[in-house]
Motif scaffolding. Structure first.
Motif, PDB file in Angstrom:
ATOM      1  N   GLY A   9       6.680   9.467   5.290  1.00  0.00           N
ATOM      2  CA  GLY A   9       6.141   8.183   4.870  1.00  0.00           C
ATOM      3  C   GLY A   9       5.299   7.548   5.961  1.00  0.00           C
ATOM      4  N   ASP A  10       5.814   7.541   7.185  1.00  0.00           N
ATOM      5  CA  ASP A  10       5.047   6.979   8.309  1.00  0.00           C
ATOM      6  C   ASP A  10       3.763   7.767   8.541  1.00  0.00           C
ATOM      7  OD1 ASP A  10       7.073   5.156   8.617  1.00  0.00           O
ATOM      8  OD2 ASP A  10       8.085   6.280  10.212  1.00  0.00           O
ATOM      9  N   GLU A  11       3.854   9.092   8.430  1.00  0.00           N
ATOM     10  CA  GLU A  11       2.661   9.916   8.631  1.00  0.00           C
ATOM     11  C   GLU A  11       1.603   9.622   7.565  1.00  0.00           C
ATOM     12  OE1 GLU A  11       3.849  13.959   8.792  1.00  0.00           O
ATOM     13  OE2 GLU A  11       5.116  13.716  10.576  1.00  0.00           O
ATOM     14  N   LEU A  12       2.051   9.448   6.305  1.00  0.00           N
ATOM     15  CA  LEU A  12       1.104   9.142   5.234  1.00  0.00           C
ATOM     16  C   LEU A  12       0.453   7.782   5.464  1.00  0.00           C
ATOM     17  CD1 LEU A  12      -0.219   9.754   2.551  1.00  0.00           C
ATOM     18  CD2 LEU A  12       1.818   8.883   1.388  1.00  0.00           C
ATOM     19  N   VAL A  13       1.261   6.799   5.876  1.00  0.00           N
ATOM     20  CA  VAL A  13       0.704   5.469   6.154  1.00  0.00           C
ATOM     21  C   VAL A  13      -0.309   5.544   7.295  1.00  0.00           C
ATOM     22  CG1 VAL A  13       1.264   3.160   6.994  1.00  0.00           C
ATOM     23  CG2 VAL A  13       2.711   4.241   5.271  1.00  0.00           C
ATOM     24  N   ASP A  14       0.022   6.276   8.350  1.00  0.00           N
ATOM     25  CA  ASP A  14      -0.902   6.418   9.480  1.00  0.00           C
ATOM     26  C   ASP A  14      -2.183   7.114   9.058  1.00  0.00           C
ATOM     27  OD1 ASP A  14       0.963   5.211  11.091  1.00  0.00           O
ATOM     28  OD2 ASP A  14       1.781   7.103  11.866  1.00  0.00           O
ATOM     29  N   GLU A  15      -2.084   7.984   8.054  1.00  0.00           N
ATOM     30  CA  GLU A  15      -3.265   8.738   7.629  1.00  0.00           C
ATOM     31  C   GLU A  15      -4.205   7.904   6.779  1.00  0.00           C
ATOM     32  OE1 GLU A  15      -4.337  12.770   5.037  1.00  0.00           O
ATOM     33  OE2 GLU A  15      -2.273  12.337   5.612  1.00  0.00           O
ATOM     34  N   ILE A  16      -3.683   7.019   5.924  1.00  0.00           N
ATOM     35  CA  ILE A  16      -4.544   6.311   4.975  1.00  0.00           C
ATOM     36  C   ILE A  16      -4.894   4.891   5.412  1.00  0.00           C
ATOM     37  CG2 ILE A  16      -3.591   7.643   3.069  1.00  0.00           C
ATOM     38  CD1 ILE A  16      -2.022   5.178   2.217  1.00  0.00           C
ATOM     39  N   THR A  17      -4.115   4.319   6.366  1.00  0.00           N
ATOM     40  CA  THR A  17      -4.385   2.922   6.714  1.00  0.00           C
ATOM     41  C   THR A  17      -5.661   2.701   7.522  1.00  0.00           C
ATOM     42  OG1 THR A  17      -2.782   3.185   8.521  1.00  0.00           O
ATOM     43  CG2 THR A  17      -2.031   2.063   6.535  1.00  0.00           C
ATOM     44  N   PRO A  18      -6.162   3.679   8.305  1.00  0.00           N
ATOM     45  CA  PRO A  18      -7.473   3.412   8.914  1.00  0.00           C
ATOM     46  C   PRO A  18      -8.500   3.108   7.830  1.00  0.00           C
ATOM     47  CG  PRO A  18      -6.463   5.314   9.927  1.00  0.00           C
ATOM     48  CD  PRO A  18      -5.613   4.968   8.742  1.00  0.00           C
ATOM     49  N   LYS A  19      -9.294   2.110   8.035  1.00  0.00           N
ATOM     50  CA  LYS A  19     -10.199   1.614   6.990  1.00  0.00           C
ATOM     51  C   LYS A  19     -11.107   2.728   6.475  1.00  0.00           C
ATOM     52  CE  LYS A  19     -13.376  -2.225   6.033  1.00  0.00           C
ATOM     53  NZ  LYS A  19     -12.543  -2.764   4.963  1.00  0.00           N
ATOM     54  N   GLY A  20     -11.030   2.950   5.176  1.00  0.00           N
ATOM     55  CA  GLY A  20     -11.890   3.939   4.540  1.00  0.00           C
ATOM     56  C   GLY A  20     -11.310   5.328   4.483  1.00  0.00           C
ATOM     57  N   GLU A  21     -10.194   5.596   5.202  1.00  0.00           N
ATOM     58  CA  GLU A  21      -9.654   6.956   5.240  1.00  0.00           C
ATOM     59  C   GLU A  21      -8.914   7.312   3.961  1.00  0.00           C
ATOM     60  OE1 GLU A  21     -10.101   9.308   7.499  1.00  0.00           O
ATOM     61  OE2 GLU A  21     -11.450   7.973   8.567  1.00  0.00           O
ATOM     62  N   GLY A  22      -8.286   6.343   3.298  1.00  0.00           N
ATOM     63  CA  GLY A  22      -7.487   6.630   2.106  1.00  0.00           C
ATOM     64  C   GLY A  22      -8.129   6.145   0.833  1.00  0.00           C
ATOM     65  N   GLY A  23      -9.472   6.002   0.788  1.00  0.00           N
ATOM     66  CA  GLY A  23     -10.149   5.555  -0.424  1.00  0.00           C
ATOM     67  C   GLY A  23     -10.285   4.048  -0.464  1.00  0.00           C
ATOM     68  N   PHE A  24      -9.166   3.344  -0.352  1.00  0.00           N
ATOM     69  CA  PHE A  24      -9.158   1.890  -0.338  1.00  0.00           C
ATOM     70  C   PHE A  24      -8.932   1.382   1.086  1.00  0.00           C
ATOM     71  CE2 PHE A  24      -7.302   2.441  -4.801  1.00  0.00           C
ATOM     72  CZ  PHE A  24      -8.552   2.338  -5.395  1.00  0.00           C
ATOM     73  N   ASP A  25      -8.980   0.041   1.202  1.00  0.00           N
ATOM     74  CA  ASP A  25      -8.609  -0.609   2.458  1.00  0.00           C
ATOM     75  C   ASP A  25      -7.105  -0.897   2.379  1.00  0.00           C
ATOM     76  OD1 ASP A  25      -8.393  -1.960   4.795  1.00  0.00           O
ATOM     77  OD2 ASP A  25      -9.472  -3.756   4.118  1.00  0.00           O
ATOM     78  N   TRP A  26      -6.299   0.101   2.833  1.00  0.00           N
ATOM     79  CA  TRP A  26      -4.843   0.018   2.676  1.00  0.00           C
ATOM     80  C   TRP A  26      -4.238  -0.896   3.734  1.00  0.00           C
ATOM     81  CZ3 TRP A  26      -2.768   2.063  -1.580  1.00  0.00           C
ATOM     82  CH2 TRP A  26      -3.457   3.089  -2.237  1.00  0.00           C
ATOM     83  N   THR A  27      -3.247  -1.691   3.286  1.00  0.00           N
ATOM     84  CA  THR A  27      -2.489  -2.564   4.172  1.00  0.00           C
ATOM     85  C   THR A  27      -1.006  -2.344   3.906  1.00  0.00           C
ATOM     86  OG1 THR A  27      -4.236  -4.234   4.150  1.00  0.00           O
ATOM     87  CG2 THR A  27      -2.043  -4.930   4.902  1.00  0.00           C
ATOM     88  N   GLU A  28      -0.231  -2.058   4.963  1.00  0.00           N
ATOM     89  CA  GLU A  28       1.209  -1.850   4.780  1.00  0.00           C
ATOM     90  C   GLU A  28       1.897  -3.203   4.641  1.00  0.00           C
ATOM     91  OE1 GLU A  28       4.964   0.614   6.762  1.00  0.00           O
ATOM     92  OE2 GLU A  28       3.079   0.360   7.881  1.00  0.00           O
ATOM     93  N   THR A  29       2.622  -3.384   3.549  1.00  0.00           N
ATOM     94  CA  THR A  29       3.296  -4.648   3.269  1.00  0.00           C
ATOM     95  C   THR A  29       4.695  -4.376   2.727  1.00  0.00           C
ATOM     96  OG1 THR A  29       2.511  -4.765   0.986  1.00  0.00           O
ATOM     97  CG2 THR A  29       1.088  -5.714   2.674  1.00  0.00           C
ATOM     98  N   SER A  30       5.420  -5.453   2.497  1.00  0.00           N
ATOM     99  CA  SER A  30       6.729  -5.354   1.846  1.00  0.00           C
ATOM    100  C   SER A  30       6.529  -5.243   0.338  1.00  0.00           C
ATOM    101  CB  SER A  30       7.576  -6.580   2.181  1.00  0.00           C
ATOM    102  OG  SER A  30       6.983  -7.756   1.636  1.00  0.00           O
ATOM    103  N   GLN A  31       7.597  -4.866  -0.366  1.00  0.00           N
ATOM    104  CA  GLN A  31       7.515  -4.724  -1.817  1.00  0.00           C
ATOM    105  C   GLN A  31       7.223  -6.071  -2.479  1.00  0.00           C
ATOM    106  OE1 GLN A  31       8.057  -1.607  -3.661  1.00  0.00           O
ATOM    107  NE2 GLN A  31       6.957  -2.941  -5.057  1.00  0.00           N
ATOM    108  N   GLU A  32       7.865  -7.120  -2.010  1.00  0.00           N
ATOM    109  CA  GLU A  32       7.676  -8.447  -2.602  1.00  0.00           C
ATOM    110  C   GLU A  32       6.244  -8.938  -2.426  1.00  0.00           C
ATOM    111  OE1 GLU A  32       9.561 -12.980  -2.204  1.00  0.00           O
ATOM    112  OE2 GLU A  32      10.342 -11.312  -1.004  1.00  0.00           O
ATOM    113  N   GLU A  33       5.714  -8.774  -1.223  1.00  0.00           N
ATOM    114  CA  GLU A  33       4.343  -9.219  -0.966  1.00  0.00           C
ATOM    115  C   GLU A  33       3.339  -8.396  -1.751  1.00  0.00           C
ATOM    116  OE1 GLU A  33       1.220  -9.725   2.796  1.00  0.00           O
ATOM    117  OE2 GLU A  33       3.329  -9.209   3.146  1.00  0.00           O
ATOM    118  N   ALA A  34       3.604  -7.080  -1.887  1.00  0.00           N
ATOM    119  CA  ALA A  34       2.694  -6.224  -2.648  1.00  0.00           C
ATOM    120  C   ALA A  34       2.675  -6.617  -4.121  1.00  0.00           C
ATOM    121  CB  ALA A  34       3.115  -4.765  -2.483  1.00  0.00           C
ATOM    122  N   ASP A  35       3.854  -6.876  -4.714  1.00  0.00           N
ATOM    123  CA  ASP A  35       3.908  -7.275  -6.129  1.00  0.00           C
ATOM    124  C   ASP A  35       3.164  -8.590  -6.351  1.00  0.00           C
ATOM    125  OD1 ASP A  35       5.413  -5.047  -6.665  1.00  0.00           O
ATOM    126  OD2 ASP A  35       7.349  -6.080  -6.526  1.00  0.00           O
TER     127      ASP A  35
END
Length: 725
Positions: free
Chosen positions: A74-100
C-alpha cells in the motif's frame, strides 16, 4: 461573368457595419472551430489537474520464507502514484472520512481505496492459499460522468502494473528456486562423487584389510605356536628351578652341619689327634658331597641362565609383536571401523594379551636378573667352600704333621663354614625365588596360550568379517557410481538463471502477450483527431452565417434579362470567396494558436476550400429556394449531420437510420476526406470524398439555377407569405 458578383459585394463597402459584417463572416468559423478544438485539444494530458484521494489502510505483511522481510504494498503504491501526474490524477493521501466528504462535495473526482489486507493478499501468491488483492476506485457521476470512465482506465493501468509486478516477483522467486534446486543438486552430485571416490578407497582399504587380517590370522597362529613352545620351556624352567631349590636346601643343610661340626672341632681341638682318622673320613665324605654339590650348582647356573634369557627373549619378541605390529594394525582397524564390535572385541583381547605378556616378560626378566645376580656369589661361595674343604682335607691329611696347627685350622674352618652357610642360605633363597618365578611364568604362559587361542578365534572372525565388508564395499562402489551418474544427468536437466535472465523471463511470464498498440497515420493530439469534424462544423456554420448576411441571389437581377445561371452564379461567388476566407482564417488560428499540423497541407487546404464551396452552394440553395425557412432547414441538416457524420465515434456505432442516411449527407464525406488528409492517409479515399462533394456542389448549383428560373415569376404566395423569418 463576375460583374454581378462584384456588384453584390460592392454594397458592403458603403457602411462600417457592412464592412464589419464581412469580417464577422470570415472569422465566425475560426472562432467556432478554434474554441471547440481548444477545449478538446488534449484533455487526457491534463488529468493531473483533477484532484483524487487515495485512502491507504494497508497494514503490511511478512513475505513467506524471507527471514522477517515485510511488504508494504500500500505504501509503495501511494509513493508511486502521489507524485503529481504519475498516477493519472493529482492523488492526495487522506483519511476515509475526508475522502468521502471530498467526493460528495466535488473536491475529489475519484477515491482509490487500499484495503487492510492488500499486502497480505499479494504475498499469498507465494503461499499455499493464494488470494486476489483488491483495490476499489470510487467516482461520482453526479459531478462528471466522463471522469468515471477515465478513472476506470486509470484503475486498469494501476491494476495491470500491480499484476505485472506481483507476477514478476512471484515468477522471479520460482526461477530463483530453480537455482537453489540446481545448487543443492550440484552439492548432492558432488557428494555422490565424493562418496564414490570414498567407496573406491574404502573398497581398496577393505581389500587391504582382508589381506592384513589374513596375515594377522597367520601371525596369531604363529604366536599361538610360539606361546605353546614358551609354555613348554616355562614348564622345564619350573622343573629345573625346583631341582635347583632342592639342591640348594641340601647344600644349606650340609653347610649347617659342617658349621656345627667345625664348632665342635674348634672346641675339641685338643681331641683332634685322637679323632684324626674319623675326621679324615668325615672330611673325605664332605669333600665328595661338596664336589657333587659344586657340579650341581655349576649345572644349575649354566642351565638356568640360558633358559631364562631365552624365555625373556621369547616374551620380548611376543610382546614386541603384540605391542608393535599387531597393536598398530588393531589401532588402524579401530580407526577404519570405529563401530565394528568384532574389531573392538579384538582390540580388548589384544590389549589383555599384551598386558599378560608384559607381566610375563617382567617376571622372566626379574628371574633372569636374579639368577644372573646370584650366579657370581653362588659360584664364588661354592669355589670358596671347595677350596676350604680341600684345604681342610689337606690339613686333615697334614694333621699328623702338626697338631699345633689344628686349633688355627679349626678356627679357619669354622669361619669359612659360617660364610659357606650364609652363601648356601642365600643360594637356597634365590633358588626358591627362581622356582616361584618359574611357577608364575608357567601360569603366565598358560594364560598367554589361552589368550592366543581366543585371539586366533577372533582373527578368524575378523578375516570373515573383513571379507564380507569388502564385498559390501564393492556393492557400495557400484551404487555410489550409479547415484553420481544419475545426479549428474539430473543436474543437466535443471536450468539455472542469472539475475538478468530471471528478470527477463519474469517480465515475459508476467506479461506473456505484449499487446502493443500501433497507429497508422497517427495524429499528434486528440484535438487533431477531432479537427476534421469540428472544421466541417465550423465551415457549415460559416456557410449559414454567410447567407444570413449575403443575399442568396441578387433578387433585382431577376427582373433583368440576365440568365438564371448568371444570377445564381452572382449569388454563389461572393459566398465562395467568404468561404475561402473562412478556411484561411480558420487554419491560421488552428496552426498558430493550437499548433495544428496536417499530413498533406496543400491538399488539406484545397479540400477544405472544396468543403466550403459545397456547403455554401447548399446554403445558397436552401435560402434561395425557401428563404428564412431554408435557414431553418440548414440548421436541421446540421443536427442530422452531427449525428450521422461519424465525427467522434464511427457511424457504425450509431442507430441504423443514421447509417443509412450518412452517405447522402455532404458532411459525412467532408469529415471522411478531411480526416484522411490531416492524418496523411490514403489519398484515394480523399479523392473519392472530393468527387462526391464536387458532384453535390454541382447539383446544388444546378438546383439554384432552377430556383432562379422559377423566381422570375412572382406568385400570390410570394407576395403574401404565410411565414416570414
Amino acid at each position: 461573368m463576375f460583374s454581378l458578383p462584384w456588384l453584390e459585394l460592392s454594397r458592403f463597402k458603403r457602411h462600417t457595419i457592412t464592412r464589419l459584417a464581412m469580417i464577422v463572416i470570415a472569422i465566425i468559423p475560426a472562432i467556432y472551430g478554434g474554441l471547440y478544438l481548444a477545449s478538446n485539444w488534449n484533455p487526457t494530458d491534463h488529468l493531473d489537474k483533477l484532484q483524487a484521494a487515495v485512502v491507504n489502510e494497508d497494514v503490511g505483511a511478512e513475505k513467506p520464507d524471507s527471514d522477517g522481510e515485510t511488504l508494504h504494498a500500500g505504501d509503495e503504491l501511494v509513493d508511486e502514484i502521489t507524485p503529481k501526474g504519475e498516477g493519472g490524477f493529482d492523488w492526495t493521501e487522506t483519511s476515509q472520512e475526508e475522502a468521502d466528504k471530498g467526493l460528495s462535495e466535488g473536491k475529489y473526482f475519484a477515491i482509490l481505496e487500499i484495503p487492510k489486507d492488500f499486502s497480505q493478499a499479494l504475498v499469498s501468491t507465494g503461499g499455499d492459499d493464494p488470494e486476489r488483492a483488491g483495490l476499489q476506485l470510487r467516482t461520482d457521476d453526479a459531478h462528471n460522468f466522463i471522469v468515471g470512465q477515465v478513472a476506470g482506465t486509470v484503475l486498469n493501468e494501476i491494476n495491470s502494473g500491480l499484476n505485472k509486478t506481483t507476477t514478476s516477483e512471484y515468477v522471479n522467486e520460482v526461477y530463483l528456486g530453480f537455482n537453489d534446486i540446481h545448487a543443492e543438486t550440484k552439492k548432492a552430485a558432488d557428494g555422490a562423487a565424493e562418496l564414490h571416490d570414498g567407496s573406491v578407497e574404502l573398497h581398496d582399504g577393505t581389500g587391504q584389510l582382508v589381506d592384513g587380517t589374513t596375515e594377522l590370522d597367520k601371525g596369531v597362529g604363529t604366536l599361538r605356536t610360539g606361546l605353546g613352545d614358551l609354555d613348554d620351556g616355562a614348564g622345564e624352567l619350573k622343573k629345573g628351578s625346583g631341582d635347583l631349590a632342592d639342591g640348594a636346601d641340601t647344600l644349606a643343610k650340609s653347610t649347617t652341619e659342617a658349621k656345627n661340626g667345625s664348632s665342635e672341632l674348634a672346641d675339641g681341638a685338643g681331641q683332634v689327634a685322637d679323632g684324626t682318622s674319623e675326621l679324615r673320613d668325615v672330611a673325605d665324605e664332605t669333600t665328595d658331597k661338596a664336589e657333587d654339590l659344586k657340579r650341581k650348582a655349576d649345572d644349575l647356573v649354566d642351565g638356568a641362565r640360558p633358559k631364562l634369557e631365552r624365555a625373556e627373549g621369547d616374551f620380548d619378541d611376543a610382546r614386541t609383536t603384540v605391542r608393535g605390529d599387531m597393536d598398530d594394525r588393531i589401532k588402524q582397524l579401530q580407526k577404519d571401523y570405529p563401530d565394528d564390535e568384532n574389531v573392538q572385541r579384538l582390540a580388548d583381547d589384544m590389549n589383555g594379551l599384551g598386558e599378560d605378556l608384559d607381566s610375563a616378560h617382567t617376571r622372566a626378566s626379574d628371574a633372569k636378573d636374579e639368577a644372573k645376580r646370584l650366579e657370581g656369589p653362588v659360584t664364588d661361595a661354592v669355589d670358596s667352600v671347595m677350596e676350604k674343604i680341600r684345604a681342610a682335607d689337606k690339613k686333615v691329611g697334614q694333621l699328623d704333621d702338626g697338631a699345633q696347627k689344628v686349633s688355627t685350622g679349626a678356627d679357619d674352618l669354622h669361619s669359612g663354614l659360617l660364610k659357606l652357610d650364609a652363601g648356601a642360605g642365600k643360594l637356597a633363597t634365590g633358588a626358591d625365588d627362581l622356582h616361584s618365578g618359574a611357577v608364575e611364568l608357567k601360569d603366565g604362559t598358560a594364560k598367554a596360550k589361552d589368550g592366543a587361542d581366543d585371539l586366533k578365534d577372533g582373527s578368524s572372525q575378523l578375516v570373515d568379517g573383513s571379507t564380507e565388508l569388502d564385498k559390501g564395499a564393492g556393492k557400495l562402489v557400484d551404487g555410489s557410481e550409479e547415484l553420481a551418474d544419475g545426479l549428474e544427468k539430473g543436474l543437466e536437466q535443471i536450468p539455472t538463471y542469472d539475475k538478468n535472465d530471471r528478470d527477463h523471463r519474469s517480465d515475459v511470464v508476467a506479461v506473456p502477450v505484449d499487446a502493443e498498440k500501433s497507429k497508422d497515420n497517427a495524429v499528434d493530439a486528440y484535438g487533431e483527431g477531432l479537427a476534421a469534424f469540428f472544421v466541417s462544423l465550423a465551415l457549415w456554420i460559416g456557410g449559414m452565417i454567410t447567407y444570413m448576411v449575403l443575399n442568396a441571389i441578387p433578387y433585382r437581377a431577376l427582373a433583368s434579362s440576365a440568365k438564371s445561371s448568371r444570377i445564381a452564379w452572382a449569388g454563389y461567388v461572393p459566398g465562395l470567396l467568404f468561404g475561402v476566407a473562412q478556411v484561411a482564417v480558420l487554419y491560421l488560428v488552428l496552426t498558430f494558436a493550437l499548433d495544428f499540423s496536417a499530413g498533406a497541407w496543400l491538399w488539406t487546404l484545397l479540400f477544405s476550400v472544396l468543403i466550403a464551396a459545397n456547403f455554401h452552394a447548399i446554403h445558397q440553395l436552401c435560402v434561395a429556394a425557401l428563404g428564412g425557412v431554408g435557414r431553418l432547414i440548414a440548421l436541421v441538416l446540421l443536427m442530422i449531420q452531427i449525428a450521422s457524420a461519424g465525427g467522434t465515434y464511427p457511424v457504425e456505432t450509431a442507430p441504423g437510420i443514421f447509417q443509412i442516411i450518412s452517405p447522402f449527407l455532404p458532411m459525412s464525406h467532408a469529415v471522411n476526406g478531411l480526416r484522411t488528409l490531416i492524418a496523411g492517409g490514403d489519398m484515394f479515399i480523399a479523392g473519392q470524398s472530393a468527387v462526391v462533394l464536387l458532384l453535390m456542389t454541382l447539383i446544388a448549383l444546378a438546383a439554384t439555377v432552377v430556383v432562379c428560373s422559377r423566381k422570375r415569376m412572382v406568385t400570390l404566395t410570394q407576395l403574401h407569405p404565410s411565414l416570414s423569418l
